[in-house]
Design a protein around this motif. Structure first.
Motif, PDB file in Angstrom:
ATOM      1  N   ASP A 372       0.832  -1.201   0.000  1.00  0.00           N
ATOM      2  CA  ASP A 372       0.000   0.000   0.000  1.00  0.00           C
ATOM      3  C   ASP A 372       0.872   1.259   0.000  1.00  0.00           C
ATOM      4  O   ASP A 372       0.649   2.186  -0.784  1.00  0.00           O
ATOM      5  N   LEU A 373       1.871   1.244   0.881  1.00  0.00           N
ATOM      6  CA  LEU A 373       2.711   2.432   1.021  1.00  0.00           C
ATOM      7  C   LEU A 373       3.542   2.676  -0.227  1.00  0.00           C
ATOM      8  O   LEU A 373       3.826   3.830  -0.581  1.00  0.00           O
ATOM      9  N   LYS A 374       3.918   1.596  -0.918  1.00  0.00           N
ATOM     10  CA  LYS A 374       4.649   1.769  -2.183  1.00  0.00           C
ATOM     11  C   LYS A 374       3.761   2.427  -3.232  1.00  0.00           C
ATOM     12  O   LYS A 374       4.227   3.233  -4.058  1.00  0.00           O
ATOM     13  N   ALA A 375       2.483   2.112  -3.202  1.00  0.00           N
ATOM     14  CA  ALA A 375       1.545   2.765  -4.117  1.00  0.00           C
ATOM     15  C   ALA A 375       1.450   4.263  -3.796  1.00  0.00           C
ATOM     16  O   ALA A 375       1.355   5.101  -4.707  1.00  0.00           O
ATOM     17  N   TRP A 376       1.492   4.613  -2.507  1.00  0.00           N
ATOM     18  CA  TRP A 376       1.495   6.027  -2.118  1.00  0.00           C
ATOM     19  C   TRP A 376       2.756   6.719  -2.649  1.00  0.00           C
ATOM     20  O   TRP A 376       2.690   7.851  -3.120  1.00  0.00           O
ATOM     21  N   ALA A 377       3.877   6.001  -2.527  1.00  0.00           N
ATOM     22  CA  ALA A 377       5.143   6.571  -3.008  1.00  0.00           C
ATOM     23  C   ALA A 377       5.089   6.829  -4.507  1.00  0.00           C
ATOM     24  O   ALA A 377       5.574   7.855  -4.997  1.00  0.00           O
ATOM     25  N   GLU A 378       4.486   5.888  -5.239  1.00  0.00           N
ATOM     26  CA  GLU A 378       4.349   6.067  -6.688  1.00  0.00           C
ATOM     27  C   GLU A 378       3.519   7.300  -7.012  1.00  0.00           C
ATOM     28  O   GLU A 378       3.870   8.105  -7.868  1.00  0.00           O
ATOM     29  N   LYS A 379       2.395   7.439  -6.338  1.00  0.00           N
ATOM     30  CA  LYS A 379       1.481   8.543  -6.609  1.00  0.00           C
ATOM     31  C   LYS A 379       2.108   9.909  -6.286  1.00  0.00           C
ATOM     32  O   LYS A 379       1.807  10.910  -6.939  1.00  0.00           O
ATOM     33  N   THR A 380       2.945   9.958  -5.264  1.00  0.00           N
ATOM     34  CA  THR A 380       3.548  11.234  -4.848  1.00  0.00           C
ATOM     35  C   THR A 380       4.923  11.459  -5.459  1.00  0.00           C
ATOM     36  O   THR A 380       5.520  12.527  -5.250  1.00  0.00           O
ATOM     37  N   GLY A 381       5.423  10.485  -6.216  1.00  0.00           N
ATOM     38  CA  GLY A 381       6.759  10.623  -6.808  1.00  0.00           C
ATOM     39  C   GLY A 381       7.875  10.528  -5.796  1.00  0.00           C
ATOM     40  O   GLY A 381       8.980  11.027  -6.031  1.00  0.00           O
ATOM     41  N   ALA A 382       7.622   9.880  -4.653  1.00  0.00           N
ATOM     42  CA  ALA A 382       8.634   9.776  -3.602  1.00  0.00           C
ATOM     43  C   ALA A 382       9.770   8.848  -4.013  1.00  0.00           C
ATOM     44  O   ALA A 382       9.567   7.853  -4.708  1.00  0.00           O
ATOM     45  N   GLN A 383      10.975   9.187  -3.565  1.00  0.00           N
ATOM     46  CA  GLN A 383      12.176   8.392  -3.787  1.00  0.00           C
ATOM     47  C   GLN A 383      12.729   7.951  -2.427  1.00  0.00           C
ATOM     48  O   GLN A 383      12.407   8.558  -1.399  1.00  0.00           O
ATOM     49  N   PRO A 384      13.556   6.891  -2.406  1.00  0.00           N
ATOM     50  CA  PRO A 384      14.185   6.503  -1.135  1.00  0.00           C
ATOM     51  C   PRO A 384      14.879   7.708  -0.492  1.00  0.00           C
ATOM     52  O   PRO A 384      15.585   8.460  -1.168  1.00  0.00           O
ATOM     53  N   GLY A 385      14.649   7.879   0.788  1.00  0.00           N
ATOM     54  CA  GLY A 385      15.188   9.038   1.505  1.00  0.00           C
ATOM     55  C   GLY A 385      14.165  10.125   1.738  1.00  0.00           C
ATOM     56  O   GLY A 385      14.421  11.075   2.489  1.00  0.00           O
ATOM     57  N   ASP A 386      12.980  10.010   1.115  1.00  0.00           N
ATOM     58  CA  ASP A 386      11.949  11.055   1.233  1.00  0.00           C
ATOM     59  C   ASP A 386      10.970  10.755   2.364  1.00  0.00           C
ATOM     60  O   ASP A 386      10.867   9.625   2.836  1.00  0.00           O
ATOM     61  N   LEU A 387      10.233  11.790   2.745  1.00  0.00           N
ATOM     62  CA  LEU A 387       9.148  11.674   3.717  1.00  0.00           C
ATOM     63  C   LEU A 387       7.843  12.013   3.003  1.00  0.00           C
ATOM     64  O   LEU A 387       7.711  13.083   2.407  1.00  0.00           O
ATOM     65  N   ILE A 388       6.884  11.095   3.043  1.00  0.00           N
ATOM     66  CA  ILE A 388       5.577  11.338   2.439  1.00  0.00           C
ATOM     67  C   ILE A 388       4.643  11.879   3.510  1.00  0.00           C
ATOM     68  O   ILE A 388       4.473  11.252   4.561  1.00  0.00           O
ATOM     69  N   CYS A 389       4.062  13.052   3.262  1.00  0.00           N
ATOM     70  CA  CYS A 389       3.120  13.678   4.198  1.00  0.00           C
ATOM     71  C   CYS A 389       1.733  13.636   3.576  1.00  0.00           C
ATOM     72  O   CYS A 389       1.551  14.062   2.424  1.00  0.00           O
ATOM     73  N   VAL A 390       0.758  13.135   4.319  1.00  0.00           N
ATOM     74  CA  VAL A 390      -0.581  12.904   3.783  1.00  0.00           C
ATOM     75  C   VAL A 390      -1.625  13.615   4.641  1.00  0.00           C
ATOM     76  O   VAL A 390      -1.620  13.509   5.874  1.00  0.00           O
ATOM     77  N   LEU A 391      -2.526  14.317   3.969  1.00  0.00           N
ATOM     78  CA  LEU A 391      -3.660  14.972   4.622  1.00  0.00           C
ATOM     79  C   LEU A 391      -4.954  14.474   4.008  1.00  0.00           C
ATOM     80  O   LEU A 391      -4.962  13.972   2.877  1.00  0.00           O
ATOM     81  N   SER A 392      -6.053  14.663   4.740  1.00  0.00           N
ATOM     82  CA  SER A 392      -7.350  14.251   4.214  1.00  0.00           C
ATOM     83  C   SER A 392      -8.436  15.155   4.767  1.00  0.00           C
ATOM     84  O   SER A 392      -8.254  15.825   5.782  1.00  0.00           O
ATOM     85  N   GLY A 393      -9.574  15.179   4.058  1.00  0.00           N
ATOM     86  CA  GLY A 393     -10.700  16.006   4.491  1.00  0.00           C
ATOM     87  C   GLY A 393     -11.455  16.537   3.294  1.00  0.00           C
ATOM     88  O   GLY A 393     -11.426  15.944   2.206  1.00  0.00           O
ATOM     89  N   LYS A 394     -12.117  17.685   3.450  1.00  0.00           N
ATOM     90  CA  LYS A 394     -12.793  18.330   2.332  1.00  0.00           C
ATOM     91  C   LYS A 394     -11.756  18.776   1.313  1.00  0.00           C
ATOM     92  O   LYS A 394     -10.683  19.268   1.677  1.00  0.00           O
ATOM     93  N   ALA A 395     -12.085  18.616   0.032  1.00  0.00           N
ATOM     94  CA  ALA A 395     -11.088  18.767  -1.028  1.00  0.00           C
ATOM     95  C   ALA A 395     -10.403  20.126  -1.007  1.00  0.00           C
ATOM     96  O   ALA A 395      -9.167  20.210  -0.942  1.00  0.00           O
ATOM     97  N   ASN A 396     -11.164  21.202  -1.064  1.00  0.00           N
ATOM     98  CA  ASN A 396     -10.558  22.528  -1.162  1.00  0.00           C
ATOM     99  C   ASN A 396      -9.759  22.884   0.079  1.00  0.00           C
ATOM    100  O   ASN A 396      -8.645  23.418  -0.011  1.00  0.00           O
TER     101      ASN A 396
END
Length: 582
Positions: A372-396
């Motif tokens: 699952d987390l690798k799919a997140w990395a793909e979507k965000t363009g993350a590379q080894p060494g990066d930190l993926i930060c994720v938020l959620s809620g109303k779109a705007n």
């Protein structure tokens, strides 16, 4: 003659020349038998020397009366300095003073008039006329003048005509509160100060002037911040018989000219991005494209597990912070606290460390496995060494919060380099935006903006889907200019007012003069306005506009130097037919 040279002109080739100089006393160094004085004017510094072996007793005594910021005139001979100063143009010479006149004395200034001063901002604002003597402020005002002249020169060469428009106009609904001015001669009636010369420049196009510009003061009574003042300056422009492409090409040319002329930078690429793409990719309509960290939408790869926070969200979206996997838990907690500040308003943040060895560790490992987390990395363009930060809620809301994080990390990581310039056109804005408070649509730009061709009929069925024939020019994450192709016929303009909720009577009262003008053969026209204060600040490598304005207001809209705004006397209020409420 108060001077025959300024204080940056003299050099080693001026040796033995008799000169007259004037200026302010910057600094005094009295060694008893010899006195050095740094004399300052707008242009620079010249060192003066008073020597008991070569200077008369009377002049030496007068030199000892000098204090900081005294205004003086001297006559003397240019001699070579023993201890040279290579950091200033006059550093090889000094002037042996033979005559000294004190033109004006000065009280001890409330702060040091030097590049590095001991004065706080409020103190310097109170004594702004002293602050302007300091190089950092003086040079910014000179820089602003240089930009303004370059604008005038370019537009004049392109056959634009500079026309002044009135400051005392009528109040019209253009998005912000008006400043109003009571009329003594017309009891109970008020002028308004213009938020922009919008209707007047359109009337100039009806008048057949073809190409207009004006560097003009505008006024908006709205909350302030570092890049906003109640009175600001626009480069206001309008053209007839043009389409969007004509305006974009013309003002790309102006921006290229300024970057080349002012900064010595050649920028060839002005990419274009739709409003929808800007919001989806960067979370705002003025993205800084000097760096990446593009948004990755994660709904499809994050809403299939039992994590209620994501499953109930309208949008799940993340960015990859370069090198962020090395952050400690304490570092990440501080980042989360930064996101929870009222200015950002996030309730929390999910993170994933994409370690250098390719492993992934998240704050939600209980719900998501490594695939699952690798799919997140793909979507965000993350590379080894990066930190993926994720938020959620109303779109705007969520996009706005993540955009704030992206810009903050761009600053922290040194990715927003002031010497780099990345312009961008954002196009295809919504024509209207829904306002929850009034429960109706408002014009996103202004009510004179035309819809994209073929979309006007949509106003009756799906107003929010209509795109405007509007465009913004963004530079380094700041909107520096915006405009549109205007509505130019009376029927369409009348229908637009209907859709915006104006009654026929309101439209006539507010804009009857413009509607009438459109009945006399108004040509197709469009334009753009640049925020001069912001443009100058960006070209000068700064975020805040305040130091590029001679006499700015503070964050409360006050001029603390002249103590304005101020109360009027009872007689003035009576004359203006105004009754003061207790």
């Amino acid at each position: 003659m108060y001077r025959d040279h300024n204080n940056s002109e003299l050099n080693i080739e001026s040796l033995n020349k008799k000169v007259i100089l004037s200026g302010w006393v910057q600094k005094i160094r009295d060694k008893g038998f010899i006195i050095w004085v740094d004399l300052r004017d707008r242009y620079g510094l010249t060192q003066l020397v008073f020597d008991t072996d070569r200077t008369s007793k009377d002049i030496m005594e007068k030199a000892r009366e000098l204090g900081r910021e005294f205004v003086i005139q001297v006559e003397g001979t240019v001699i070579e300095r023993e201890s040279k100063n290579k950091s200033i143009p006059t550093g090889d010479i000094e002037v042996l003073v033979e005559k000294l006149i004190i033109l004006n004395i000065s009280e001890t200034p409330p702060f040091t008039i030097e590049d590095e001063t001991d004065g706080g901002e409020d103190l310097r604002m109170k004594y702004r006329y002293l602050d302007i003597r300091r190089n950092p402020v003086k040079n910014k005002l000179i820089f602003r003048s240089k930009v303004s002249m370059a604008v005038r020169n370019y537009l004049s060469q392109k056959d634009f005509i500079e026309v002044e428009t009135p400051y005392l106009i009528k109040s019209t609904p253009e998005g912000a509160r008006d400043f109003v001015v009571p009329s003594r001669m017309n009891a109970g009636q008020f002028y308004a100060l213009p938020q922009s010369p919008q209707t007047f420049k359109q009337l100039l196009m009806v008048g057949g002037l073809d190409k207009y510009f004006q560097i003009v003061k505008c006024f908006r009574d709205e909350d302030l911040r570092a890049d906003r003042q109640p009175e600001f300056t626009q480069i206001d422009c309008e053209m007839t018989f043009v389409e969007q492409e004509d305006i974009l090409n013309t003002f790309e040319g102006l921006t290229k000219h300024l970057l080349k002329e002012i900064n010595g930078v050649e920028v060839k690429s002005f990419p274009r991005m739709t409003y929808d793409e800007a919001m989806q990719t960067y979370g705002n309509d003025k993205p800084d494209i000097r760096f990446g960290m593009k948004f990755g939408e994660l709904n499809g790869v994050a809403q299939h597990k039992d994590f209620k926070v994501f499953n109930e969200a309208e949008l799940v979206v993340g960015i990859a912070i370069p090198g962020g996997a090395s952050y400690s838990r304490k570092d990440i907690d501080k980042l989360i606290e930064w996101m929870k500040r009222p200015q950002v308003g996030a309730k929390g943040m999910v993170y994933v460390k994409y370690n250098e060895d390719g492993s992934l560790k998240s704050s939600v490992d209980k719900f998501y496995d490594e695939s699952d987390l690798k799919a997140w990395a793909e979507k965000t363009g993350a590379q080894p060494g990066d930190l993926i930060c994720v938020l959620s809620g109303k779109a705007n809301t969520t996009r706005g919060q993540l955009s704030a994080l992206r810009m903050e990390m761009g600053n922290r990581l040194g990715l927003r380099k002031p010497e780099e310039f990345a312009p961008l056109w954002v196009v295809d804005f919504p024509l209207l935006e829904w306002d929850e408070a009034t429960q109706r649509y408002h014009a996103m730009h202004h009510p004179f903006t035309s819809p994209k061709e073929g979309q006007f009929e949509l106003l009756a069925t799906d107003p929010g889907a209509v795109k405007a024939n509007a465009y913004d020019l963004v530079l380094n994450g700041n909107e520096i200019g915006g405009g549109s192709i205007r509505i130019h016929d009376q029927k369409t303009q009348s229908m637009m007012f209907d859709y915006l909720g104006f009654t026929k009577e309101e439209a006539e009262a507010q804009f009857g003069f413009l509607m009438k003008a459109f009945t006399y053969g108004a040509p197709p026209h469009g334009g753009i306005a640049f925020g001069l204060d912001r443009l100058v600040a960006i070209l000068g490598g700064q975020e805040s506009i305040r130091d590029f304005i001679a006499f700015p207001k503070n964050n409360s809209g006050r001029d603390i130097m002249i103590d304005a705004p101020a109360e009027l006397s009872a007689d003035q209020l009576k004359e203006l037919h105004i009754k003061k409420l207790s």
